[in-house]
Design a protein around this motif. Structure first.
Motif, PDB file in Angstrom:
ATOM      1  N   ILE A 253       0.824  -1.215   0.000  1.00  0.00           N
ATOM      2  CA  ILE A 253       0.000   0.000   0.000  1.00  0.00           C
ATOM      3  C   ILE A 253       0.856   1.262   0.000  1.00  0.00           C
ATOM      4  O   ILE A 253       0.538   2.257  -0.660  1.00  0.00           O
ATOM      5  CB  ILE A 253      -0.955  -0.013   1.214  1.00  0.00           C
ATOM      6  CG1 ILE A 253      -2.032  -1.081   1.012  1.00  0.00           C
ATOM      7  CG2 ILE A 253      -1.605   1.357   1.416  1.00  0.00           C
ATOM      8  CD1 ILE A 253      -2.937  -1.263   2.206  1.00  0.00           C
ATOM      9  N   THR A 254       1.955   1.239   0.724  1.00  0.00           N
ATOM     10  CA  THR A 254       2.787   2.436   0.836  1.00  0.00           C
ATOM     11  C   THR A 254       3.959   2.440  -0.152  1.00  0.00           C
ATOM     12  O   THR A 254       4.822   3.317  -0.072  1.00  0.00           O
ATOM     13  CB  THR A 254       3.330   2.581   2.264  1.00  0.00           C
ATOM     14  OG1 THR A 254       4.009   1.362   2.634  1.00  0.00           O
ATOM     15  CG2 THR A 254       2.202   2.856   3.247  1.00  0.00           C
ATOM     16  N   GLU A 255       3.995   1.504  -1.055  1.00  0.00           N
ATOM     17  CA  GLU A 255       5.059   1.476  -2.059  1.00  0.00           C
ATOM     18  C   GLU A 255       5.089   2.819  -2.812  1.00  0.00           C
ATOM     19  O   GLU A 255       4.079   3.309  -3.283  1.00  0.00           O
ATOM     20  CB  GLU A 255       4.813   0.337  -3.042  1.00  0.00           C
ATOM     21  CG  GLU A 255       5.956   0.071  -4.003  1.00  0.00           C
ATOM     22  CD  GLU A 255       7.106  -0.729  -3.393  1.00  0.00           C
ATOM     23  OE1 GLU A 255       8.100  -0.960  -4.096  1.00  0.00           O
ATOM     24  OE2 GLU A 255       6.993  -1.125  -2.211  1.00  0.00           O
ATOM     25  N   GLY A 256       6.284   3.424  -2.885  1.00  0.00           N
ATOM     26  CA  GLY A 256       6.414   4.699  -3.575  1.00  0.00           C
ATOM     27  C   GLY A 256       6.163   5.913  -2.711  1.00  0.00           C
ATOM     28  O   GLY A 256       6.226   7.043  -3.200  1.00  0.00           O
ATOM     29  N   PHE A 257       5.894   5.712  -1.424  1.00  0.00           N
ATOM     30  CA  PHE A 257       5.685   6.828  -0.494  1.00  0.00           C
ATOM     31  C   PHE A 257       7.039   7.357  -0.044  1.00  0.00           C
ATOM     32  O   PHE A 257       7.952   6.589   0.264  1.00  0.00           O
ATOM     33  CB  PHE A 257       4.874   6.342   0.705  1.00  0.00           C
ATOM     34  CG  PHE A 257       4.688   7.371   1.788  1.00  0.00           C
ATOM     35  CD1 PHE A 257       4.063   8.572   1.522  1.00  0.00           C
ATOM     36  CD2 PHE A 257       5.130   7.129   3.085  1.00  0.00           C
ATOM     37  CE1 PHE A 257       3.880   9.522   2.530  1.00  0.00           C
ATOM     38  CE2 PHE A 257       4.954   8.060   4.092  1.00  0.00           C
ATOM     39  CZ  PHE A 257       4.324   9.265   3.807  1.00  0.00           C
ATOM     40  N   TYR A 258       7.174   8.672   0.025  1.00  0.00           N
ATOM     41  CA  TYR A 258       8.426   9.315   0.399  1.00  0.00           C
ATOM     42  C   TYR A 258       8.351   9.878   1.809  1.00  0.00           C
ATOM     43  O   TYR A 258       7.284  10.267   2.280  1.00  0.00           O
ATOM     44  CB  TYR A 258       8.760  10.450  -0.579  1.00  0.00           C
ATOM     45  CG  TYR A 258       9.193   9.985  -1.946  1.00  0.00           C
ATOM     46  CD1 TYR A 258      10.539   9.874  -2.274  1.00  0.00           C
ATOM     47  CD2 TYR A 258       8.248   9.645  -2.908  1.00  0.00           C
ATOM     48  CE1 TYR A 258      10.939   9.443  -3.527  1.00  0.00           C
ATOM     49  CE2 TYR A 258       8.638   9.208  -4.167  1.00  0.00           C
ATOM     50  CZ  TYR A 258       9.984   9.107  -4.476  1.00  0.00           C
ATOM     51  OH  TYR A 258      10.381   8.672  -5.714  1.00  0.00           O
ATOM     52  N   ALA A 259       9.498   9.937   2.466  1.00  0.00           N
ATOM     53  CA  ALA A 259       9.606  10.599   3.763  1.00  0.00           C
ATOM     54  C   ALA A 259      10.979  11.239   3.872  1.00  0.00           C
ATOM     55  O   ALA A 259      11.983  10.636   3.484  1.00  0.00           O
ATOM     56  CB  ALA A 259       9.392   9.615   4.910  1.00  0.00           C
ATOM     57  N   ALA A 260      11.008  12.471   4.376  1.00  0.00           N
ATOM     58  CA  ALA A 260      12.265  13.174   4.609  1.00  0.00           C
ATOM     59  C   ALA A 260      12.504  13.248   6.107  1.00  0.00           C
ATOM     60  O   ALA A 260      11.627  13.658   6.865  1.00  0.00           O
ATOM     61  CB  ALA A 260      12.207  14.578   4.013  1.00  0.00           C
ATOM     62  N   ALA A 261      13.674  12.822   6.538  1.00  0.00           N
ATOM     63  CA  ALA A 261      14.001  12.800   7.963  1.00  0.00           C
ATOM     64  C   ALA A 261      15.460  13.173   8.154  1.00  0.00           C
ATOM     65  O   ALA A 261      16.196  13.377   7.180  1.00  0.00           O
ATOM     66  CB  ALA A 261      13.708  11.430   8.555  1.00  0.00           C
TER      67      ALA A 261
END
Length: 367
Positions: A253-261
Motif C-alpha cells: 500500500i505504501t510502495e512509492g511513499f516518500y519521507a524526509a528525515a
C-alpha cells in the motif's frame, strides 16, 4: 552542595521524565522509543550508572491528548521533581510544557517532534537532535519537483503547530523549486475518510503532496489515492511518517511513499556494526525486532548519558546544559553527526529523503 540543591538529583539517583504517547495516534512512535531508551538506561545502570548515580526514567502517557499531557508534566515536574525531560512527544504538548519547564530551568532533550518551536526562546534549556519539519518538507518537495518534473505542490495536514510547520516547509520547497503551491486540506487526528480531500487536490492538479498527519492517516491517504487511481500524485511525509511500520504495510500500500528525515533507516544499515549490535541487543531484551524509533529512543538515552558524564559529579541543571553544549560526535547508530554549541542547540542538520521500495525504506537524496 550544588548537587543537593538541584531538582531530581541525589547522591545515588538522577530522575529523567518523559510525557509521551503510549496509547494514542502516535503510539507507533512513543512505545518503541520508550523501549529503546529504557534499554540503554538499564545497561548504564547495570554498569553502575553515571558518576555513581543510577538513572530512573519516568514516562507518563498522554495518548496525544493535551489535558493528559499537562497532567503528566505537572506530576513529573512538581511531584516527582525530575532533573530533566527527554523525548517528550508532540509539538503542542512540548510547547505547553515549556511554560512549566522554563521557569525552573529544566532541560528538554531530544523531543519526539521536529518542530522549530522546540528551540524557541528561551533556548537556553532546550536541545533538539535533528533538522526541523520545515527543512524536511522543504528539501523533500524540492527533490520531488526536480525528480518528477512536478509543477504544482499541495499539503494535507493537522491544523496544529505540527501540521502548520509542514505546510510552511512545503510552500518554501515549492518556491525554491520554482513551482506553484496550489491547494491544502486540513484534517482531524481521528479522521479516516480522505476521498473528498484527495478529489479536491486532484482537481487542483496537485503532483507533490506534503502530509503532516498521524501514522495511520498517512497510510490511509496513500492507500486511498491508489484506489482512486491518482498515480501522478507523489506523497511526502516527514520524520513523523518515517517509520518501519509504514514501509511494511501488507500489500504494498505504501510502495512509492516518500519521507524526509534527519536520520537514516535502521534496517537499511542492518549489517553495519552499530545498527547490527543494537538490533541484537534489542531482540535479546524484548524478543522482537526494533524499529526506527526504537533506535531513536536508544540514541536519545545515549545522548543524555553523554551530557551527564560531561557535567561531572557536581550535577546541576546549569552544569548539565553547559556540558551538552560541548558535545560533538558521530552517532553511528542514527547515521548523522551530532554537535552542539552555546548558540547552536540543534544536534544535526542533514536531511535524508527516502522512498518505500519492496517494503523497505531506501535513501534517494541527501542535503
Amino acid at each position: 552542595m550544588a548537587s543537593a540543591e538541584a531538582q531530581g538529583v541525589s547522591d545515588s539517583e538522577v530522575l529523567i521524565g518523559s510525557v509521551n504517547d503510549l496509547s494514542g495516534v502516535f503510539a507507533a512512535v512513543g512505545v518503541p522509543a520508550t523501549k529503546g531508551a529504557n534499554l540503554y538506561f538499564d545497561k548504564v545502570n547495570a554498569a553502575g550508572g553515571v558518576h555513581g548515580r543510577t538513572i530512573r526514567f519516568i514516562t507518563e502517557d498522554h495518548g496525544y491528548q493535551m489535558p493528559r499531557a499537562m497532567q503528566g508534566y505537572n506530576k513529573l515536574l512538581n511531584r516527582d521533581k525530575v532533573f530533566a525531560m527527554m523525548q517528550s512527544l508532540g509539538t503542542p504538548m512540548n510547547m505547553a510544557g515549556f511554560k512549566l519547564l522554563d521557569p525552573k530551568g529544566i532541560p528538554n532533550v531530544a523531543p519526539l517532534t521536529a518542530a522549530r518551536q522546540m528551540l524557541q526562546e528561551p533556548m537556553h534549556n532546550k536541545f533538539t537532535s535533528f533538522s526541523s519539519y520545515v527543512d524536511q518538507a522543504r528539501v523533500g518537495v524540492k527533490y520531488l519537483a526536480a525528480t518528477y518534473g512536478g509543477t504544482k505542490a499541495c499539503s494535507m495536514y493537522l491544523p496544529s503547530d505540527f501540521g502548520k510547520e509542514i505546510l510552511e516547509g512545503a510552500k518554501m520547497g515549492a518556491e525554491e523549486a520554482g513551482i506553484e503551491f496550489v491547494a491544502e486540506t486540513t484534517h482531524k487526528p481521528d479522521e479516516s475518510d480522505f476521498v473528498g480531500s484527495l478529489s479536491k487536490l486532484n482537481e487542483a492538479g496537485c503532483q507533490v503532496v506534503a502530509i503532516g498527519v498521524p501514522v495511520r492517516q498517512a497510510i490511509t491517504i496513500v492507500g486511498t489515492a491508489k484506489k482512486m487511481g491518482l498515480a501522478d500524485m507523489k506523497f511526502l511525509g516527514t520524520s513523523a511518517s518515517f517509520l518501519t511500520v509504514v514501509a511494511k504495510v501488507p500489500g504494498g500500500i505504501t510502495e512509492g511513499f516518500y519521507a524526509a528525515a534527519s536520520w537514516q533507516d535502521l534496517w537499511a544499515r542492518a549489517t553495519d556494526p552499530a545498527p547490527a549490535a543494537f538490533i541484537a541487543e534489542y531482540k535479546e531484551a524484548y524478543g522482537e525486532d526494533p524499529v526506527g524509533f526504537s533506535m531513536l529512543g536508544y540514541a536519545a538515552a545515549a545522548q543524555m548519558v553523554k551530557g551527564l558524564e560531561a557535567a561531572g559529579p557536581d550535577l546541576t541543571q546549569e552544569s548539565f546544559i553547559a556540558a551538552m553544549e560541548t558535545l560533538d560526535y558521530m552517532d553511528d547508530l542514527v547515521g548523522n553527526h551530532i554537535d552542539y554549541g552555546p548558540e547552536d542547540h540543534q544536534g544535526a542538520n542533514s536531511v535524508y529523503v527516502n522512498v518505500v521500495k519492496d517494503g523497505n525504506w531506501v535513501k534517494v537524496h541527501e542535503e
